[in-house]
Design a protein around this motif. Structure first.
Motif, PDB file in Angstrom:
ATOM      1  N   ILE A 186      53.909  39.753  36.362  1.00  0.00           N
ATOM      2  CA  ILE A 186      53.302  40.626  37.370  1.00  0.00           C
ATOM      3  C   ILE A 186      51.999  41.219  36.841  1.00  0.00           C
ATOM      4  O   ILE A 186      50.972  41.229  37.532  1.00  0.00           O
ATOM      5  N   LEU A 187      52.043  41.699  35.588  1.00  0.00           N
ATOM      6  CA  LEU A 187      50.833  42.266  34.990  1.00  0.00           C
ATOM      7  C   LEU A 187      49.736  41.227  34.894  1.00  0.00           C
ATOM      8  O   LEU A 187      48.570  41.496  35.236  1.00  0.00           O
ATOM      9  N   LEU A 188      50.077  40.032  34.435  1.00  0.00           N
ATOM     10  CA  LEU A 188      49.085  38.963  34.303  1.00  0.00           C
ATOM     11  C   LEU A 188      48.428  38.660  35.640  1.00  0.00           C
ATOM     12  O   LEU A 188      47.195  38.575  35.740  1.00  0.00           O
ATOM     13  N   ASN A 189      49.227  38.507  36.679  1.00  0.00           N
ATOM     14  CA  ASN A 189      48.683  38.183  37.991  1.00  0.00           C
ATOM     15  C   ASN A 189      47.870  39.335  38.569  1.00  0.00           C
ATOM     16  O   ASN A 189      46.872  39.108  39.270  1.00  0.00           O
ATOM     17  N   LEU A 190      48.283  40.563  38.273  1.00  0.00           N
ATOM     18  CA  LEU A 190      47.519  41.723  38.727  1.00  0.00           C
ATOM     19  C   LEU A 190      46.153  41.759  38.054  1.00  0.00           C
ATOM     20  O   LEU A 190      45.121  41.992  38.709  1.00  0.00           O
ATOM     21  N   LEU A 191      46.109  41.521  36.752  1.00  0.00           N
ATOM     22  CA  LEU A 191      44.843  41.524  36.020  1.00  0.00           C
ATOM     23  C   LEU A 191      43.921  40.415  36.517  1.00  0.00           C
ATOM     24  O   LEU A 191      42.709  40.608  36.647  1.00  0.00           O
ATOM     25  N   MET A 192      44.499  39.239  36.809  1.00  0.00           N
ATOM     26  CA  MET A 192      43.683  38.141  37.328  1.00  0.00           C
ATOM     27  C   MET A 192      43.168  38.472  38.728  1.00  0.00           C
ATOM     28  O   MET A 192      42.039  38.112  39.085  1.00  0.00           O
ATOM     29  N   LEU A 193      43.987  39.147  39.521  1.00  0.00           N
ATOM     30  CA  LEU A 193      43.563  39.556  40.861  1.00  0.00           C
ATOM     31  C   LEU A 193      42.378  40.527  40.781  1.00  0.00           C
ATOM     32  O   LEU A 193      41.390  40.395  41.516  1.00  0.00           O
ATOM     33  N   ILE A 194      42.491  41.512  39.884  1.00  0.00           N
ATOM     34  CA  ILE A 194      41.403  42.481  39.708  1.00  0.00           C
ATOM     35  C   ILE A 194      40.127  41.784  39.257  1.00  0.00           C
ATOM     36  O   ILE A 194      39.024  42.065  39.758  1.00  0.00           O
ATOM     37  N   TYR A 195      40.274  40.856  38.316  1.00  0.00           N
ATOM     38  CA  TYR A 195      39.102  40.120  37.835  1.00  0.00           C
ATOM     39  C   TYR A 195      38.469  39.316  38.962  1.00  0.00           C
ATOM     40  O   TYR A 195      37.240  39.299  39.129  1.00  0.00           O
ATOM     41  N   ALA A 196      39.310  38.656  39.770  1.00  0.00           N
ATOM     42  CA  ALA A 196      38.789  37.855  40.880  1.00  0.00           C
ATOM     43  C   ALA A 196      38.071  38.732  41.898  1.00  0.00           C
ATOM     44  O   ALA A 196      37.042  38.330  42.466  1.00  0.00           O
ATOM     45  N   TYR A 197      38.582  39.922  42.117  1.00  0.00           N
ATOM     46  CA  TYR A 197      37.974  40.824  43.099  1.00  0.00           C
ATOM     47  C   TYR A 197      36.537  41.181  42.701  1.00  0.00           C
ATOM     48  O   TYR A 197      35.643  41.254  43.551  1.00  0.00           O
ATOM     49  N   PHE A 198      36.331  41.390  41.406  1.00  0.00           N
ATOM     50  CA  PHE A 198      35.005  41.810  40.947  1.00  0.00           C
ATOM     51  C   PHE A 198      34.104  40.637  40.567  1.00  0.00           C
ATOM     52  O   PHE A 198      32.876  40.749  40.667  1.00  0.00           O
ATOM     53  N   ARG A 199      34.688  39.510  40.113  1.00  0.00           N
ATOM     54  CA  ARG A 199      33.857  38.441  39.564  1.00  0.00           C
ATOM     55  C   ARG A 199      33.959  37.101  40.325  1.00  0.00           C
ATOM     56  O   ARG A 199      33.039  36.297  40.258  1.00  0.00           O
ATOM     57  N   ARG A 200      35.103  36.822  40.961  1.00  0.00           N
ATOM     58  CA  ARG A 200      35.306  35.523  41.620  1.00  0.00           C
ATOM     59  C   ARG A 200      35.961  35.715  42.974  1.00  0.00           C
ATOM     60  O   ARG A 200      37.139  35.459  43.153  1.00  0.00           O
ATOM     61  N   LYS A 201      35.190  36.153  43.941  1.00  0.00           N
ATOM     62  CA  LYS A 201      35.731  36.432  45.270  1.00  0.00           C
ATOM     63  C   LYS A 201      36.394  35.196  45.887  1.00  0.00           C
ATOM     64  O   LYS A 201      37.353  35.299  46.645  1.00  0.00           O
ATOM     65  N   ASP A 202      35.885  33.999  45.565  1.00  0.00           N
ATOM     66  CA  ASP A 202      36.457  32.780  46.130  1.00  0.00           C
ATOM     67  C   ASP A 202      37.854  32.483  45.602  1.00  0.00           C
ATOM     68  O   ASP A 202      38.600  31.694  46.189  1.00  0.00           O
TER      69      ASP A 202
END
Length: 507
Positions: A186-202
Motif C-alpha cells: 500500500i505504501l509503495l503504491n501510494l508513493l508511486m501515485l504521489i510521484y505520478a501526480y507531480f511528475r508523470r500525469k499520464d
C-alpha cells in the motif's frame, strides 16, 4: 584493475548463476519439515484451490500463501527448482532495479554477499523451508512491481493496457500473501501515485489502480474469517492489550530482527554509506563550519553503528563485556541504548540520503528506506513476530545498500577492497552452507532408513529418530507434546498412529 571498478554488463548473469547453483545445492538436500508435512498431506488429499479457500474461512487470510503450500509441499521436486529460481530471480531484480552505471561488478558481488550473510534463523525459516517460501514469493513479486514501475515512471515510456493487467495481478497476489508485505505494498503504491501526480500525469490512472488493488488485497487478508477465528482462539491475551502494550511487547523483536541480529547487513550498509559520505565531502573541498559539523555528526553515528555490528564478536571472542551494551537486548542498558541509537541511526540515514542525492535518486532511495521500515514496523501489531517476518526489511536494505554503492566514484583500491571482502564472504558462506546441508542430507538418509524399518515393523511402539544438526533446518525436530506436527509427520511418512516419536540428539 579498472575492470574491477567498472565491471561488465553481463556480470549479473554470473551472479545469478552462482545464486541458482548454490540454492539448488542446499534445496535438494533439505527435506520437508514442520508445517510442510501437514500441507503436503492436505495437498495430496484434495483440490489445493478448494483447500486454500477453506482455510481462508477457517485458518488464515493468506490465500495465496496457503495455496502455495498445498500445491508445492506434496511435490518436493517442484520446490527443488522453484526455490533456487526464485532467489536467482530476486538477485536479478535487485541488480536491475539498481541498474548501476558504474561499479557494476562491485554491485553484483555486494548483492550476493548480503544475500548469503543473512541471520541463521532467517535463512532457516525462508531459504530452506517450503512454507517459508511463502514469504519469498511476494518478495519476488514486489521487486518485480518496483522494477516495472521504475522503468515506467522514471522514463518516458508509454503506458499500455498490459501494464494494468500485470500490476493488478501482482498487487492482488501480494495483498493476499502476507500481512506485512501487503501493508508495505500500500505504501509503495501510494508513493508511486504521489510521484505520478507531480511528475508523470499520464501514469496517474495506472498508479491509482495499483493503489486501489493493494488496499483491496490488504482488506481481504485482514478481514478473513479464518484469521479472526485463529486470533481469537490462540491470542486472547494479545487482543486484550492496548496499542502501546502490543508495541511494547514486540519492541525488542523489532530491534533484534531489524538491526541487532542482522549484523552483517548493518555493517555493510554502514560501511558503504560511510564510503559514499567520504566521497561526497572530499569532493566539496571548501566546506563551511556548518557542513563540517554535519560531516562529523553523520560520520560519528555511522562509526558507532559499525562498532555495534562488531560488538557480538568482541563479547564472544575477546570477552570484552563492555561492548554488550551495543547488542544485548536482554539487559536494561542494552535495550535503552539500542532503542535510542537505532532511532537516531534511521534519522541519520534519512539525513545522509538528503545530503547525497537529488530529484529521482533521492526519491528512489528514500522510498527504499520507508519500505524497509514499514515491513518490520507493521509487525509491531502482530501477535506472532518471528525472524522470517523480517525478510522484506532485510532485502529492501540490501537494495538500498546496492543502490548507494552504484553511485560512488570508487578508486581502483576501493573496488578491490569491496571485491575481496564480499568475495570472501560469499566463499565462506558457500563452504559453510555446503557443510551444513551435506550433514542434513546424511541425517535425512539415515532417517529414511529408520522410518522404513518402523513402517515394516508397526509392532514397535517407539520410533527413535536422530535430530538434525543445530542451526540447519527449521522445525525438522518435533518436541514432546507437539501433537499436530507429530500426527502430520506420521501421516506423511506412513507410520502407525500409535507410534511414539522420540527425536534424540546424536553424540
Amino acid at each position: 584493475m579498472e575492470r574491477l571498478k567498472k565491471g561488465k554488463s553481463w556480470c549479473w548473469l554470473g551472479g545469478a548463476l552462482f545464486i541458482f547453483v548454490l540454492f539448488y545445492y542446499i534445496t535438494v538436500r533439505t527435506p520437508l519439515a514442520g508445517d510442510d508435512w501437514g500441507y503436503a498431506v492436505n495437498g495430496m488429499s484434495g483440490n489445493p484451490f478448494g483447500k486454500a479457500w477453506e482455510f481462508y474461512f477457517t485458518w488464515s487470510g493468506r490465500y495465496f500463501a496457503e495455496l502455495w503450500g498445498f500445491i508445492v509441499a506434496p511435490h518436493k521436486g517442484l520446490w527443488n527448482l522453484l526455490n533456487p529460481a526464485l532467489f536467482a530471480g530476486i538477485y536479478v531484480l535487485l541488480y536491475q532495479i539498481v541498474n548501476p552505471k558504474r561499479n557494476s561488478f562491485s554491485v553484483a558481488i555486494l548483492i550476493a554477499a548480503m544475500m548469503l550473510t543473512v541471520a541463521d534463523r532467517l535463512r532457516m525459516e525462508t531459504y530452506t523451508w517450503i512454507m517459508g517460501t511463502t514469504y519469498v514469493v511476494p518478495l519476488f513479486l514486489i521487486l518485480l512491481v518496483i522494477w516495472m514501475m521504475k522503468n515506467l515512471l522514471f522514463t518516458n515510456k508509454k503506458i499500455k493496457p498490459g501494464h494494468y493487467l500485470v500490476l493488478i495481478f501482482l498487487n492482488f497476489y501480494i495483498g493476499l500473501a502476507m500481512e506485512n508485505i501487503s501493508a508495505a505494498s500500500i505504501l509503495l503504491n501510494l508513493l508511486m501515485l504521489i510521484y505520478a501526480y507531480f511528475r508523470r500525469k499520464d501514469a496517474l490512472k495506472l498508479t491509482i489502480v495499483g493503489f486501489a488493488i493493494s488496499i483491496l488485497g490488504f482488506a481481504l487478508i485482514r478481514m478473513s474469517p479464518g484469521a479472526a477465528f485463529r486470533l481469537a482462539r490462540d491470542n486472547q491475551t494479545w487482543i486484550e492489550l492496548e496499542l502501546m502494550g502490543q508495541i511494547q511487547q514486540n519492541w525488542t523483536h523489532f530491534l533484534n530482527y531489524t538491526f541487532v541480529a542482522n549484523k552483517y547487513m548493518m555493517l555493510i550498509l554502514s560501511l558503504i554509506t560511510f564510503l559514499a559520505l567520504i566521497h561526497h565531502w572530499v569532493d566539496r573541498i571548501w566546506m563551511n563550519k556548518k557542513d563540517k559539523l554535519a560531516a562529523v555528526v553523520q560520520g560519528l553515528i555511522l562509526t558507532i553503528a559499525i562498532v555495534a555490528c562488531c560488538s557480538p564478536t568482541f563479547v564472544e571472542k575477546l570477552n570484552l563485556e563492555f561492548f554488550s551494551v551495543f547488542c544485548d537486548l536482554e539487559t536494561t542498558g542494552g535495550l535503552i541504548f539500542c532503542s535510542l541509537f537505532y532511532l537516531l541511526y534511521i534519522a541519520n540515514l534519512f539525513w545522509i540520503l538528503f545530503t547525497l542525492y537529488e530529484d529521482e535518486e533521492r526519491v528512489e532511495k528514500l522510498m527504499m528506506v520507508m519500505m524497509a521500515g514499514t515491513c518490520n514496523l507493521a509487525m509491531l501489531l502482530s501477535p506472532i513476530y518471528g525472524p522470517r517476518s523480517s525478510l522484506y526489511t532485510v532485502y529492501f536494505i540490501i537494495l538500498l545498500t546496492a543502490s548507494i554503492a552504484s553511485k560512488i566514484k570508487t578508486s581502483n583500491a576501493e573496488a578491490a577492497v569491496i571485491l575481496v571482502i564480499c568475495g570472501g564472504l560469499c566463499f565462506q558462506r558457500s563452504l559453510s552452507w555446503k557443510r551444513i546441508y551435506t550433514q542434513v542430507a546424511q541425517v535425512q538418509a539415515e532417517r529414511e532408513s529408520i522410518l522404513q524399518y518402523y513402517r515394516e515393523h508397526p509392532e514397535d511402539d517407539e520410533a527413535w529418530i536422530p535430530r538434525m544438526p543445530e542451526e540447519s533446518i527449521h522445525s525438522a525436530d518435533i518436541e514432546e507434546g507437539d501433537t499436530y506436527h507429530q500426527n502430520s509427520f506420521k501421516e506423511y511418512y506412513g507410520l502407525p498412529e500409535t507410534t511414539k516419536l522420540i527425536f534424540y540428539k546424536k553424540q
